[in-house]
Motif scaffolding. Structure first.
Motif, PDB file in Angstrom:
ATOM      1  N   LEU A 149       0.834  -1.215   0.000  1.00  0.00           N
ATOM      2  CA  LEU A 149       0.000   0.000   0.000  1.00  0.00           C
ATOM      3  C   LEU A 149       0.863   1.257   0.000  1.00  0.00           C
ATOM      4  N   VAL A 150       1.985   1.182   0.691  1.00  0.00           N
ATOM      5  CA  VAL A 150       2.893   2.343   0.693  1.00  0.00           C
ATOM      6  C   VAL A 150       3.423   2.580  -0.709  1.00  0.00           C
ATOM      7  N   ARG A 151       3.746   1.522  -1.364  1.00  0.00           N
ATOM      8  CA  ARG A 151       4.253   1.669  -2.738  1.00  0.00           C
ATOM      9  C   ARG A 151       3.165   2.244  -3.644  1.00  0.00           C
ATOM     10  N   MET A 152       1.940   1.732  -3.448  1.00  0.00           N
ATOM     11  CA  MET A 152       0.840   2.287  -4.238  1.00  0.00           C
ATOM     12  C   MET A 152       0.702   3.798  -3.981  1.00  0.00           C
ATOM     13  N   PHE A 153       0.824   4.143  -2.698  1.00  0.00           N
ATOM     14  CA  PHE A 153       0.702   5.576  -2.336  1.00  0.00           C
ATOM     15  C   PHE A 153       1.815   6.374  -2.987  1.00  0.00           C
ATOM     16  N   ASN A 154       3.008   5.860  -2.888  1.00  0.00           N
ATOM     17  CA  ASN A 154       4.136   6.585  -3.470  1.00  0.00           C
ATOM     18  C   ASN A 154       4.058   6.618  -4.986  1.00  0.00           C
ATOM     19  N   ALA A 155       3.339   5.637  -5.560  1.00  0.00           N
ATOM     20  CA  ALA A 155       3.162   5.619  -7.010  1.00  0.00           C
ATOM     21  C   ALA A 155       2.095   6.606  -7.453  1.00  0.00           C
ATOM     22  N   GLY A 156       1.443   7.253  -6.497  1.00  0.00           N
ATOM     23  CA  GLY A 156       0.458   8.271  -6.848  1.00  0.00           C
ATOM     24  C   GLY A 156      -0.962   7.913  -6.484  1.00  0.00           C
ATOM     25  N   GLN A 157      -1.157   6.718  -5.993  1.00  0.00           N
ATOM     26  CA  GLN A 157      -2.515   6.298  -5.641  1.00  0.00           C
ATOM     27  C   GLN A 157      -2.757   6.677  -4.168  1.00  0.00           C
ATOM     28  N   LYS A 158      -3.173   7.909  -3.976  1.00  0.00           N
ATOM     29  CA  LYS A 158      -3.268   8.444  -2.614  1.00  0.00           C
ATOM     30  C   LYS A 158      -4.327   7.724  -1.785  1.00  0.00           C
ATOM     31  N   SER A 159      -5.292   7.118  -2.454  1.00  0.00           N
ATOM     32  CA  SER A 159      -6.351   6.439  -1.698  1.00  0.00           C
ATOM     33  C   SER A 159      -5.818   5.223  -0.950  1.00  0.00           C
ATOM     34  N   ALA A 160      -4.624   4.751  -1.314  1.00  0.00           N
ATOM     35  CA  ALA A 160      -4.045   3.600  -0.621  1.00  0.00           C
ATOM     36  C   ALA A 160      -3.797   3.924   0.853  1.00  0.00           C
ATOM     37  N   PHE A 161      -3.610   5.176   1.115  1.00  0.00           N
ATOM     38  CA  PHE A 161      -3.344   5.548   2.514  1.00  0.00           C
ATOM     39  C   PHE A 161      -4.574   5.327   3.392  1.00  0.00           C
ATOM     40  N   ASP A 162      -5.768   5.425   2.784  1.00  0.00           N
ATOM     41  CA  ASP A 162      -6.981   5.185   3.574  1.00  0.00           C
ATOM     42  C   ASP A 162      -6.985   3.764   4.124  1.00  0.00           C
ATOM     43  N   TYR A 163      -6.498   2.822   3.310  1.00  0.00           N
ATOM     44  CA  TYR A 163      -6.451   1.428   3.789  1.00  0.00           C
ATOM     45  C   TYR A 163      -5.460   1.293   4.943  1.00  0.00           C
ATOM     46  N   LEU A 164      -4.382   2.023   4.824  1.00  0.00           N
ATOM     47  CA  LEU A 164      -3.409   1.994   5.922  1.00  0.00           C
ATOM     48  C   LEU A 164      -4.009   2.593   7.191  1.00  0.00           C
ATOM     49  N   VAL A 165      -4.782   3.662   7.025  1.00  0.00           N
ATOM     50  CA  VAL A 165      -5.402   4.290   8.196  1.00  0.00           C
ATOM     51  C   VAL A 165      -6.387   3.320   8.837  1.00  0.00           C
ATOM     52  N   ARG A 166      -7.233   2.720   8.007  1.00  0.00           N
ATOM     53  CA  ARG A 166      -8.220   1.793   8.570  1.00  0.00           C
ATOM     54  C   ARG A 166      -7.535   0.636   9.295  1.00  0.00           C
ATOM     55  N   ARG A 167      -6.437   0.185   8.756  1.00  0.00           N
ATOM     56  CA  ARG A 167      -5.760  -0.975   9.329  1.00  0.00           C
ATOM     57  C   ARG A 167      -5.089  -0.651  10.658  1.00  0.00           C
ATOM     58  N   ILE A 189      -1.503  12.245   9.766  1.00  0.00           N
ATOM     59  CA  ILE A 189      -1.171  13.331   8.828  1.00  0.00           C
ATOM     60  C   ILE A 189       0.346  13.405   8.632  1.00  0.00           C
ATOM     61  N   LYS A 190       1.074  13.247   9.717  1.00  0.00           N
ATOM     62  CA  LYS A 190       2.540  13.227   9.596  1.00  0.00           C
ATOM     63  C   LYS A 190       2.986  12.076   8.720  1.00  0.00           C
ATOM     64  N   ALA A 191       2.356  10.923   8.944  1.00  0.00           N
ATOM     65  CA  ALA A 191       2.719   9.758   8.137  1.00  0.00           C
ATOM     66  C   ALA A 191       2.386  10.002   6.672  1.00  0.00           C
ATOM     67  N   PHE A 192       1.243  10.627   6.422  1.00  0.00           N
ATOM     68  CA  PHE A 192       0.827  10.912   5.043  1.00  0.00           C
ATOM     69  C   PHE A 192       1.861  11.800   4.353  1.00  0.00           C
ATOM     70  N   ARG A 193       2.358  12.780   5.054  1.00  0.00           N
ATOM     71  CA  ARG A 193       3.294  13.737   4.452  1.00  0.00           C
ATOM     72  C   ARG A 193       4.694  13.161   4.288  1.00  0.00           C
ATOM     73  N   SER A 194       5.053  12.265   5.170  1.00  0.00           N
ATOM     74  CA  SER A 194       6.436  11.770   5.113  1.00  0.00           C
ATOM     75  C   SER A 194       6.521  10.325   4.627  1.00  0.00           C
ATOM     76  N   LEU A 195       5.454   9.894   4.057  1.00  0.00           N
ATOM     77  CA  LEU A 195       5.470   8.498   3.609  1.00  0.00           C
ATOM     78  C   LEU A 195       6.438   8.296   2.444  1.00  0.00           C
ATOM     79  N   ASP A 196       6.696   9.321   1.680  1.00  0.00           N
ATOM     80  CA  ASP A 196       7.654   9.181   0.583  1.00  0.00           C
ATOM     81  C   ASP A 196       9.077   8.978   1.097  1.00  0.00           C
ATOM     82  N   LYS A 197       9.293   9.262   2.386  1.00  0.00           N
ATOM     83  CA  LYS A 197      10.617   9.041   2.974  1.00  0.00           C
ATOM     84  C   LYS A 197      10.731   7.659   3.611  1.00  0.00           C
TER      85      LYS A 197
END
Lengths: 202, 488
Positions: A18-36, A64-72
């Motif tokens: 899911l992180v890779r999906m998010f970093n690939a531009g699929q921002k909705s992947a982060f919602d799954y991470l949040v729910r989990r 929110i911090k995770a969302f912003r720094s997930l590319d790192k």
């Protein structure tokens, strides 16, 4: 026969996928991470801060911090460990803040609906025992929570991460950036202190 | 392992986070040691109590709240990014900010610098510069010295249009030279006491000039200058007044330049001033005084002077007209031949002359004819006019020191543009004993100094301060063996 990861639903994919999906531009992947992870992170914040509203605020801040720094995120540790590290650091900073100290002094402990003065009627089941027994358990649980909340920050961190979040020693070491031996000794001291403070309950 | 080491590892043993050999050793120890077994039981109970705690669930709309906050933050950050991230916006913004900060710092530094000067230094700067500026512009000192520096500079252009007064310039230059200061020293390094002395001397010069307006005959347009714009100057004087008074009051300057309304050129009403009466005693026949009648050297000039009595009508006419420049000139013309007639004084008289000079250093410094006149009289010359006026008292049968002194005092009063208010005579012998005169403030110092030449004055003459009203009433009582008796 294992299924192709690309064919899996996002909810079934691993955190790293899911992180890779998010970093690939699929921002909705982060919602799954949040729910989990929201339950774990919210629980950690609730025990760490001792207040539901604060826990809600800080847990959203953590995501929110995770969302912003997930590319790192460098995939060296598990996503949950990385998220727990953010959570512990954010909660520690919040505990140190003057605003939080002032609020805590004014309100006391507030850990959700089970702490309210008008609790829901107790369900009497065969496993639950007598109502008196249930009431004793609730009183004991409340006392344990208060005792944990009153622990020093480093010992509280150890108790929460190990006995509430049920992280392994290695995960705790990764979250706290401590060595495994240090985690062992600190956890032992935290448990001894908690045992001393809960003598009258036990 | 002993019990304490075992108990330290019980926590890890409980979690299974210990290697097999250590676990075997702990198990063997626990089988034998009740205390360690109880410790393990207590630890297990605590862990069990913590682990059975119910988790705290997040609110149902946790994800929605997260999205809401994320969107609001995103809008905020995009605005900031738009402001700072693009280079074509960021660089000019930084440049403008840097210029503003630099300008602000420059402004603060420039405005703070004058504040570092203390208040007395400020006045010193003003008072040091004022005489120099006066000298440059060729304006009379008595007008410019009382102006604040700012107003003075604003009026320089107007002042340049007026005619120059070479005599005043010369007097100021001479004054500066005699004080041993050049213009730069006056501006920068003149200490406050010297500065005060300078101001005092300039004030003295103004008073002396009031006594002898005939001096201004060299500068032709000068006498007309003050009359030219009287209304305009009065307005300017009103404008200058508050700032000037503020400065004087704030700094407690002992000697001030006279306010505009006190100048002889522009007499203005001073409604709030109180009347000031100074009572003096003048011993006219003290044995040690220069003007002692017992001194044989004094008698001859007095007799000579009596022969030079002017007609009473002329004298009365003068009093009614007031002292003009022409009258003053006539006085000098009358005095000069008298000086010529006088023989050269002996050596002891020269010594007494030097003594008198040392007693009057301020008048001596100016070396103006008006200031020298009373001194010369004091040395050995009789006063030029000794005729008592008939309306002042009974007709004198003979000259007495008290009558001579009365005449001298009357003349002095006229010279300082004052008025003789009253002369009381003794009922016993008809001699004058008390003279009441109203003297302008400007001439009061000179008047007192001149009185010292008539007789021995008590109390001493330094009783005039700066807060006097424009006119001071002097009540001079003549004392001595030859004075009037039973005046009360």
């Amino acid at each position: 026969m294992t299924a192709n990861p690309k064919n899996l639903k996002p909810s079934d994919k691993s955190d790293e996928a899911l992180v890779r999906m998010f970093n690939a531009g699929q921002k909705s992947a982060f919602d799954y991470l949040v729910r989990r992870h929201q339950d774990k992170i919210f629980n950690l914040c609730a025990y760490y801060l001792g207040d539901m509203q604060e826990a809600n605020e800080i847990s959203q801040e953590i995501f929110i911090k995770a969302f912003r720094s997930l590319d790192k995120f460098q995939f060296k540790a598990a996503f949950s460990t990385w998220l727990h590290r953010i959570a512990v650091n954010t909660c520690k900073n919040r505990l140190k803040s003057l605003e939080f100290r002032f609020k805590k002094r004014m309100r006391g402990l507030n850990l959700g609906p089970q702490e309210q003065s008008d609790p829901a009627p107790l369900q009497i089941t065969d496993n639950a025992g007598s109502p008196l027994r249930q009431l004793e358990q609730k009183e004991r649980a409340l006392e344990v929570r208060r005792t944990i909340d009153a622990l020093p920050d480093d010992k509280k961190t150890m108790i929460i991460l190990r006995d509430i979040q049920e992280l392994s020693y290695d995960e705790i070491a990764a979250v706290t950036s401590l060595k495994a031996g240090t985690v062992k000794s600190r956890l032992a001291r935290a448990r001894l202190m908690l045992k001393d403070r809960l003598k009258h309950v036990l | 392992m002993n019990c304490s080491e075992i108990q330290n590892h019980l926590s890890a043993f409980l979690d299974g986070e210990i290697d097999a050999s250590q676990a075997k050793a702990i198990q063997d120890h626990l089988a034998q040691c009740d205390a360690c077994r109880q410790a393990l039981d207590g630890l297990q109970a605590v862990v069990r109590e913590v682990r059975i705690l119910e988790p705290v669930p997040p609110p149902d709309d946790f994800l929605a709240q997260f999205h809401h906050r994320l969107d609001s933050r995103k809008a905020h950050t995009t605005w900031i990014k738009r402001l700072f991230r693009p280079l074509h916006v960021k660089l000019p913004l930084q440049l403008v900010t840097a210029m503003l900060v630099g300008g602000f710092i420059y402004y603060v530094v420039q405005t703070q610098q004058p504040c570092l000067i203390t208040q007395p230094e400020k006045l010193d700067a003003v008072s040091r510069t004022a005489p120099i500026e006066t000298q440059k512009s060729g304006k009379g000192a008595d007008e410019n010295l009382s102006m604040p520096l700012k107003d003075h500079q604003a009026d320089i252009q107007e002042e340049k249009e007026e005619a120059a007064r070479p005599m005043r310039k010369e007097a100021l230059k001479r004054l500066l030279r005699e004080n041993g200061v050049d213009s730069a020293a006056v501006r920068k390094k003149s200490p406050p006491p010297d500065n005060l002395e300078l101001k005092r001397k300039i004030l003295e010069e103004r008073q002396v000039r009031a006594l002898s307006p005939s001096e201004d005959q060299t500068g032709a347009p000068a006498p007309e200058a003050p009359k030219k714009d009287k209304s305009k100057q009065a307005l300017e004087a009103k404008k200058r007044e508050p700032a000037k008074r503020d400065t004087v009051i704030k700094l407690g300057e002992p000697i001030i330049y006279g306010p505009q309304e006190e100048l002889p050129q522009k007499p203005a009403p001073a409604p709030k001033r109180q009347r000031r009466v100074i009572q003096l005693a003048l011993v006219i026949d003290a044995p040690s005084h220069i003007g002692n009648k017992g001194d044989p050297r004094r008698s001859a000039p007095l007799v000579q002077e009596q022969e030079r009595i002017k007609p009473q009508a002329e004298m009365r006419d003068r009093r009614t007209r007031g002292l003009t420049s022409t009258d003053s000139r006539e006085t000098f013309e009358a005095e000069d031949p008298m000086m010529d007639e006088t023989q050269a004084p002996p050596l002891d008289m020269i010594a007494s002359q030097e003594k008198t000079r040392s007693l009057e250093p301020e008048i001596e410094d100016f070396r103006s004819p008006a200031s020298e006149t009373p001194k010369k009289r004091a040395i050995g010359q009789a006063p030029p006019q000794t005729t008592p006026e008939p309306e002042m008292g009974p007709t004198p049968a003979e000259k007495t020191p008290s009558r001579t002194a009365l005449d001298q005092i009357i003349k002095l009063v006229k010279q300082v543009e004052g008025d003789v208010v009253d002369v009381s005579y003794s009922q016993a012998d008809g001699l004058p004993c008390t003279i009441t005169a109203s003297i302008p403030k400007q001439g009061s110092r000179v008047f007192l100094k001149a009185l010292n030449n008539v007789g021995q004055l008590t109390p001493p003459s330094k009783i005039i301060d700066t807060k006097e009203p424009p006119r001071i009433t002097f009540r001079i009582r003549l004392l001595g063996n030859q004075a009037g008796l039973n005046c009360d």
